[in-house]
Every structure is written in structure tokens, then in C-alpha cells.
Motif scaffolding. Structure first.
Motif, PDB file in Angstrom:
ATOM      1  N   UNK A   1       0.740  -1.481   0.188  1.00 10.36           N
ATOM      2  CA  UNK A   1       0.103  -0.343  -0.340  1.00 10.36           C
ATOM      3  C   UNK A   1       0.516   1.319   0.054  1.00 10.36           C
ATOM      4  N   UNK A   2       1.714   0.737   0.616  1.00 11.19           N
ATOM      5  CA  UNK A   2       2.882   2.360   0.323  1.00 11.19           C
ATOM      6  C   UNK A   2       3.580   2.435  -0.516  1.00 11.19           C
ATOM      7  N   UNK A   3       3.912   1.650  -1.086  1.00 13.80           N
ATOM      8  CA  UNK A   3       4.628   1.521  -2.297  1.00 13.80           C
ATOM      9  C   UNK A   3       4.050   1.822  -3.504  1.00 13.80           C
ATOM     10  N   UNK A   4       2.519   1.615  -3.548  1.00  9.47           N
ATOM     11  CA  UNK A   4       1.937   2.334  -4.264  1.00  9.47           C
ATOM     12  C   UNK A   4       1.004   4.026  -4.498  1.00  9.47           C
ATOM     13  N   UNK A   5       1.760   4.098  -2.909  1.00 12.58           N
ATOM     14  CA  UNK A   5       0.997   5.710  -2.150  1.00 12.58           C
ATOM     15  C   UNK A   5      -0.542   5.525  -2.829  1.00 12.58           C
TER      16      UNK A   5
END
Length: 286
Positions: free
Chosen positions: A115-119
Motif C-alpha cells: 500500500x505504501x509502495x503504490x501510494x
């Protein structure tokens, strides 16, 4: 506008208070003292077919539950409720179907690096959690199941390494147990993960979260990632009314009390009207 903000703040405060007071009993797992053999998990007494399931520690444990023709069954309980999403990860899967798993519930307790990697993680509101499952007496969840070739297992273990892998026996919606055990990704602990799975160590692992100051994977005090939750609800709805209502009523926040139905009617109101970003419309479009 100020009134709406005040109401939202009040709702967030209520949820946060519930989350921090969570004292629900957890399942007890056997220790990983013997890495050469599958450990046992003591299941709730209400589980229909078995009161013990196996923990799968390494590739040899996975191979031990493969079918004669070299396939392994996988359980889907979140994003993998969607066949489209499942095929984006396992393009060669076969026999995608609906099943039932007794003695487990869904919980939003895993902080999702994806979720963080894909914003799509919101660190400010702590809407950063993905789904896991855990043993729970009296609970039943509607899941999906499908088979993958055992040659895909090494990649599967690497990709889902934050989870505890269990061998479980789902059943059809008519109540017939599967002939082979299936792999279920269940809740793990940070202590075990960093001891047994994470060879690079905590500091390197948490670099993926960048400036968000996330230092724990398994948490009871976080809320669902909005895009991910919407995807799971839509995927469940596409499976039919039974799967849809089961997801809403047997999936919980980290407090193990607030169902997703209740959450979507209060603090999570509006999530179902939001669209995923263009880059994730196929994977997280339901």
C-alpha cells in the motif's frame, strides 16, 4: 463544513479508543523450536473436522500437502476473492471456486508494504491495514480456493512471507470437506517474522516504508487501507449475497469487535464511492 470535521474527529476518536482497549484472546500457536517439522496450531473446539492444523514452515511442508499431480490449493480471503485479482498474481491458476472455512475470522491487522509502495496507504489517518485471518471459535468465513503448480511455491513464500502459513481443510458450500489440505495465510507476529523469515533485519526491512515511520507489521490499532477494503467488498459482492454478507459481518477491525458492515456505516462511510487509482484499477477494481 466544521461540523462535518468535528463529527469525523469524534468517530475516529471512538474507533481509536476501541482499538486500544482490545483484549480479545488470540489463538495459541506451537513454538517454532523444531524447524524440520510442521508445528501444530490448536484450533477452537467448534472446528468441525480437525482440532489441530499444521503450520507450514518451509517448502518441504508445502510439498507434503501437494496433490498427486503436483498442485497445491490456496485459500483467498481478501483481494483473492476476485478471480481477476488472483490471476494477476497467479496467471496459471486452475479451478477457481467458492468455499467455506470454519473456525476462522478475518481481521485488518497487517500493515501492508504494498500500500505504501503504490501510494494508497494513508499514514496520517493510519488507514494502512490489510487483511489476515486468525482462528476464532464460532466463526465461519466464505473464501475462494484454487490450485497452483507446486513450482510456484518458492515465489509465493517469498511474496507472502509476513504471514504464518497454515494447512487447513476448507469445505464446499454444501459442507463437503476438501480432499486435500489448502494453504491459508494467517496472522503472524513481528517477533517470529524477524527471527525466522526476515534475513535482512528490521532496519533494512522497514526502509520500504520511507518517511512514514512505520516500525511494526502486525498491529491492532490501525484501520483498513481504503482502496484495498473497497476492492475486497466489491470482490465479495461479485461472488453472491452469501459471500458478500459474510464478508461484511465476519470481517473485523483490529479490535475484533467492529465489523466491516459497522465500519462502513460510520467512520468508513464513503469508501465504497471512491475509485482506485488508474494504476490499480485492474488489480484492485473488484
Amino acid at each position: 463544513m466544521d461540523l462535518a470535521i468535528d463529527n469525523l474527529t469524534t468517530e475516529m476518536y471512538k474507533i481509536s479508543r476501541i482499538l486500544t482497549r482490545s483484549t480479545t484472546a488470540r489463538a495459541t500457536y506451537a513454538p517454532h523450536s523444531d524447524r524440520r517439522r510442521s508445528s501444530a496450531v490448536i484450533m477452537p473446539s467448534g472446528h468441525r473436522h480437525h482440532n489441530v492444523v499444521k503450520v507450514l514452515n518451509d517448502e518441504s511442508d508445502f510439498e507434503a500437502i501437494a496433490s498427486r499431480d503436483g498442485y497445491i490449493s490456496i485459500c483467498g480471503f481478501g483481494s483473492l476473492l476476485s478471480e481477476k485479482s488472483a490471476r494477476s498474481t497467479f496467471p496459471d491458476l486452475i479451478n477457481f471456486r467458492i468455499a467455506r472455512l470454519t473456525g476462522f475470522r478475518r481481521v485488518f491487522t497487517g500493515v501492508g508494504g504494498f500500500f505504501f509502495v503504490h501510494g494508497i496507504a494513508n499514514a496520517e489517518t493510519e488507514e494502512i491495514a490489510g487483511l489476515s485471518v486468525e482462528p476464532c471459535e464460532g466463526e465461519t468465513i466464505i473464501i475462494t480456493a484454487f490450485e497452483i503448480n507446486k513450482s510456484e511455491i518458492p515465489a509465493f513464500i517469498k511474496r507472502e512471507r509476513e504471514y504464518r502459513f497454515l494447512a487447513v481443510v476448507p469445505e464446499t458450500l454444501e459442507g463437503k470437506p476438501f480432499s486435500n489440505e489448502a494453504v491459508l495465510c494467517s496472522s503472524y507476529t513481528d517477533e517470529e517474522f524477524f527471527k525466522f523469515r526476515c534475513q535482512e533485519g528490521k532496519d533494512v526491512y522497514f526502509q520500504q516504508y520511507g518517511e512514514y515511520k512505520i516500525h511494526k507489521i502486525w498491529r491492532d490499532d490501525v484501520l483498513p487501507c481504503r482502496v484495498y477494503l473497497r476492492h475486497c467488498v466489491v470482490a465479495a459482492k461479485n461472488l453472491g449475497d452469501e459471500a458478500y454478507n459474510n464478508f461484511l459481518d465476519h470481517t473485523f477491525l483490529g479490535d475484533r469487535k467492529t465489523s466491516i458492515r459497522q465500519y462502513l456505516e460510520t467512520l468508513g462511510k464513503g469508501i465504497m464511492e471512491e475509485e482506485p487509482p488508474e494504476s490499480l484499477k485492474t488489480r484492485y477494481g473488484g
